[in-house]
Design a protein around this motif. Sequence first.
Motif, PDB file in Angstrom:
ATOM      1  N   THR A 115      12.479  32.446 -24.027  1.00  0.00           N
ATOM      2  CA  THR A 115      11.769  32.296 -22.756  1.00  0.00           C
ATOM      3  C   THR A 115      10.311  32.610 -23.035  1.00  0.00           C
ATOM      4  OG1 THR A 115      13.711  33.187 -21.613  1.00  0.00           O
ATOM      5  CG2 THR A 115      11.671  33.019 -20.340  1.00  0.00           C
ATOM      6  N   ALA A 117       6.070  32.500 -21.439  1.00  0.00           N
ATOM      7  CA  ALA A 117       5.201  32.447 -20.264  1.00  0.00           C
ATOM      8  C   ALA A 117       4.301  31.222 -20.383  1.00  0.00           C
ATOM      9  CB  ALA A 117       4.395  33.730 -20.140  1.00  0.00           C
ATOM     10  N   GLY A 151       8.801  27.781 -17.867  1.00  0.00           N
ATOM     11  CA  GLY A 151       9.057  29.176 -18.199  1.00  0.00           C
ATOM     12  C   GLY A 151      10.519  29.569 -18.140  1.00  0.00           C
ATOM     13  N   THR A 152      11.431  28.599 -18.294  1.00  0.00           N
ATOM     14  CA  THR A 152      12.856  28.913 -18.227  1.00  0.00           C
ATOM     15  C   THR A 152      13.423  29.216 -19.617  1.00  0.00           C
ATOM     16  OG1 THR A 152      13.382  26.543 -18.325  1.00  0.00           O
ATOM     17  CG2 THR A 152      13.265  27.547 -16.146  1.00  0.00           C
ATOM     18  N   HIS A 175       4.269  35.072 -15.870  1.00  0.00           N
ATOM     19  CA  HIS A 175       5.735  35.057 -15.830  1.00  0.00           C
ATOM     20  C   HIS A 175       6.190  36.503 -15.582  1.00  0.00           C
ATOM     21  CE1 HIS A 175       9.914  34.336 -16.751  1.00  0.00           C
ATOM     22  NE2 HIS A 175       9.688  33.086 -17.130  1.00  0.00           N
TER      23      HIS A 175
END
Length: 179
Positions: A115, A117, A151-152, A175
């Motif tokens: 993950t 940002a 941002g997943t 994030h």
Amino acid sequence: MDVRRVVTGHQDGKAVFVSDETIPPVTLALMPGSEFHRLWGSDVRASFPDDGAQPDAPRYFPPVEGFRFGFFTIPPDGGAGIPADLDVGAALAEFETKLPGLAEYVEPDEPGMHTTATIDYGVVLSGEATLELDDGAKTVLRPGDTYIQNGTRHRWSNTGSVPAVLAVALIGAEHQHVK
């Protein structure tokens, strides 16, 4: 694969070609068959006119207001794999030296899952790339297919028979769950 990079800038109020060069891929002993092309980026918002000089972008992922542009190549799943005699300590050091900061986002318990940002805008140039989300949902992307990664948590794989080459622009973002 080497990539040709042509850069423009400004000189005396006119647009000019600043550079035209071949960029070799970054390869890693820890990830046989993978290639990364770090083509351009900055850690600060761009402002024009400028001279076209390459901005400072030391880490793989950009900070807020920073950006990156590059290619990455995903080898077919089940390829050569990690060599049996690999010096893991040296390979991890090489990883950090060649792609600073990338390893910080890799989850050791879930290989490939990460993950960041960033907002990632990508397009598949060749081959087939499988994008998997944290709940196991998957989609296969083929040449010309695009994606916007917001941002997943995700990982990439390649169930095809040839390497998948993707072009990607990464834009640094806030994030809540990523440093």
